[in-house]
Design an enzyme around this catalytic site. Structure first.
Site, PDB file in Angstrom:
ATOM      1  CG  HIS A   1      -2.091  -0.911   1.104  1.00  0.00           C
ATOM      2  ND1 HIS A   1      -1.996  -2.235   1.442  1.00  0.00           N
ATOM      3  CD2 HIS A   1      -3.373  -0.723   0.665  1.00  0.00           C
ATOM      4  CE1 HIS A   1      -3.172  -2.829   1.237  1.00  0.00           C
ATOM      5  NE2 HIS A   1      -4.010  -1.938   0.767  1.00  0.00           N
TER       6      HIS A   1
ATOM      7  CE  LYS B   1      -3.862  -0.502   4.712  1.00  0.00           C
ATOM      8  NZ  LYS B   1      -5.170   0.123   5.032  1.00  0.00           N
TER       9      LYS B   1
END
Length: 279
Positions: free
Chosen positions: A162, A166
């Site tokens: 990600h 995040k």
């Protein structure tokens, strides 16, 4: 056509703004409220300005006023993409007023999920709770479960990637995937889950260990791979998200489903929403 009146918790987050934009462009829905944390720099700004649409008449409000606001305004569905603590607080208020909730917040503890389940049952007011509302991801879950059920003696590793901002690791999607696989291979998830590796410890037997590995880099939206490795062969199953529009669309699909099942007092998953349990 009667529009579904929707309020959003986490209204100025990435997902909150995407969902707002989807609602504005969909005649089935009407955005009637949007809320954010007291620390948000966007409080008292019209949501339309935040999504580049110009004034729409819905102001981003402090979540501290949610309870009073819900008392004064009709709402059909709440969509929550905020934080675990805010979700429990604000969605509990909504459920107490008989307002179903679509919850996409990740990182909510099992104990708090149980709290929401008990409240939902008591109030006869349903929820959809999902770590990922992409149609493809939920099909991905379903296929991974099928593979796991036929490869119980194989090793399982999960890799998720990600963007650099995040917060939670592993992702909620990876944890959901791991839980689903653990059930199929007769493993106890909490004891089987291994988060990264370091040192000289040997891998445990296949169904006693599910490995998780997280990468945080750049602006990668989301990628999940599960590796099933047996003697002399392996299967790799991957899902990649190209943009975030599908997450927003999925939340509205969930909202439509939930409206039809609003008074059942059930916590639904995206398997229920998409009919995957019937396959």
């Amino acid at each position: 056509m009667t529009q579904l009146k929707v309020a959003i918790f986490g209204g100025d987050g990435r997902m909150g703004l995407l969902i707002s934009n989807q609602i504005i462009n969909d005649p089935q829905f009407q955005l009637v409220g949007s809320f954010a944390a007291s620390s948000s720099v966007n409080l008292n700004v019209d949501i339309g300005f935040l999504i580049g649409k110009g004034k729409i008449g819905v102001i981003l409000q402090d979540a501290a006023v949610v309870e009073a606001w819900l008392h004064e305004h009709p709402v059909d569905i709440v969509i929550d993409f905020s934080s675990p603590e805010a979700t429990i607080k604000n969605c509990s208020m909504a459920l107490n007023r008989g307002i179903p909730c679509v919850i996409g917040t990740t990182g909510i503890s099992a104990q708090n999920i149980d709290r929401l389940k008990s409240l939902s049952e008591h109030q006869l007011c349903s929820c959809v709770i999902a770590s990922n509302m992409l149609r493809g991801v939920n099909v991905f879950f379903h296929v991974a479960e099928l593979i796991a059920s036929f490869t119980k003696s194989w090793d399982v590793e999960i890799l998720e990637t990600h963007h650099r901002n995040k917060v939670d690791s592993p992702s909620g999607t990876a944890l959901t995937l791991g839980n689903k696989i653990a059930e199929k291979i007769d493993a106890e998830f909490n004891s089987a889950a291994i988060y990264g590796r370091e040192g000289k410890t040997l891998r445990k037997s296949s169904n006693a260990e599910i490995g998780f590995h997280s990468i945080r880099a750049g602006d990668i939206i989301g990628e999940h791979t599960v590796l099933f490795a047996g003697p002399g062969e392996r299967i790799e199953l991957t899902h990649r998200a190209h943009n975030r529009e599908g997450y927003a669309k999925g939340s509205l699909v969930a909202a439509t489903f939930l409206n039809a099942h609003r008074s059942e007092g059930v916590i639904f998953s995206m398997d229920d929403v998409l009919g995957l349990k019937q396959i």
